[in-house]
Design a protein around this motif. Structure first.
Motif, mmCIF file in Angstrom:
data_model
loop_
_atom_site.group_PDB
_atom_site.id
_atom_site.type_symbol
_atom_site.label_atom_id
_atom_site.label_comp_id
_atom_site.label_asym_id
_atom_site.label_seq_id
_atom_site.Cartn_x
_atom_site.Cartn_y
_atom_site.Cartn_z
ATOM 1 N N ARG A 1 -8.998 28.441 -11.268
ATOM 2 C CA ARG A 1 -9.685 27.451 -10.437
ATOM 3 C C ARG A 1 -10.718 28.179 -9.548
ATOM 4 N NH1 ARG A 1 -6.449 24.214 -5.821
ATOM 5 N NH2 ARG A 1 -7.095 26.008 -4.743
ATOM 6 N N ASP A 2 -12.153 27.945 -9.990
ATOM 7 C CA ASP A 2 -13.087 28.364 -9.434
ATOM 8 C C ASP A 2 -12.765 29.994 -9.790
ATOM 9 O OD1 ASP A 2 -14.122 26.109 -8.048
ATOM 10 O OD2 ASP A 2 -12.713 26.333 -6.216
ATOM 11 N N ASP A 3 -13.031 30.890 -8.880
ATOM 12 C CA ASP A 3 -12.879 32.200 -8.910
ATOM 13 C C ASP A 3 -11.356 32.745 -8.946
ATOM 14 O OD1 ASP A 3 -12.835 32.294 -6.346
ATOM 15 O OD2 ASP A 3 -14.252 33.957 -6.033
#
Length: 107
Positions: free
Chosen positions: A63-65
């Motif tokens: 999720r995201d980074d």
């Protein structure tokens, strides 16, 4: 071949892996937070997570980074069923040992 029950019990036999799984009861969390909470190095944590994942007890996603992990309690059902069945059998066995076998009915 190792069964799902064996995988689950082996995965949860280690106290660090149980702690990781317990941390996930609150919901999905970043892997970095798990490492901090458990107090392990990334390499050791990764090894534990592989075992938990192979047993089907956790899932990972990005999720995201950040890499996130979540508990999957499904395999616990198999273990709970096995434990409960055996608990009942042992209770019956204990009761038989305490009271002795039932008397034979006359024919």
């Amino acid at each position: 071949m190792i069964s799902a029950l064996d995988d689950t019990l082996l995965a949860l036999a280690d106290p660090t892996r149980r702690r990781i799984f317990e941390l996930l009861f609150a919901g999905e969390i970043p892997v970095a937070d798990v490492a901090t909470a458990v107090g392990t190095e990334q390499d050791e944590l990764s090894s534990h997570m592989v075992i938990l994942e192979e047993a089907g007890l956790i899932t990972r996603r990005h999720r995201d980074d950040r890499e996130m992990i979540a508990a999957n309690p499904g395999p616990l059902e198999v273990a709970a069923e096995w434990i409960n069945t055996n608990r009942e059998l042992w209770a019956m066995r204990s009761q038989i040992e305490e009271t002795g076998p039932a008397p034979a009915s006359p024919q």
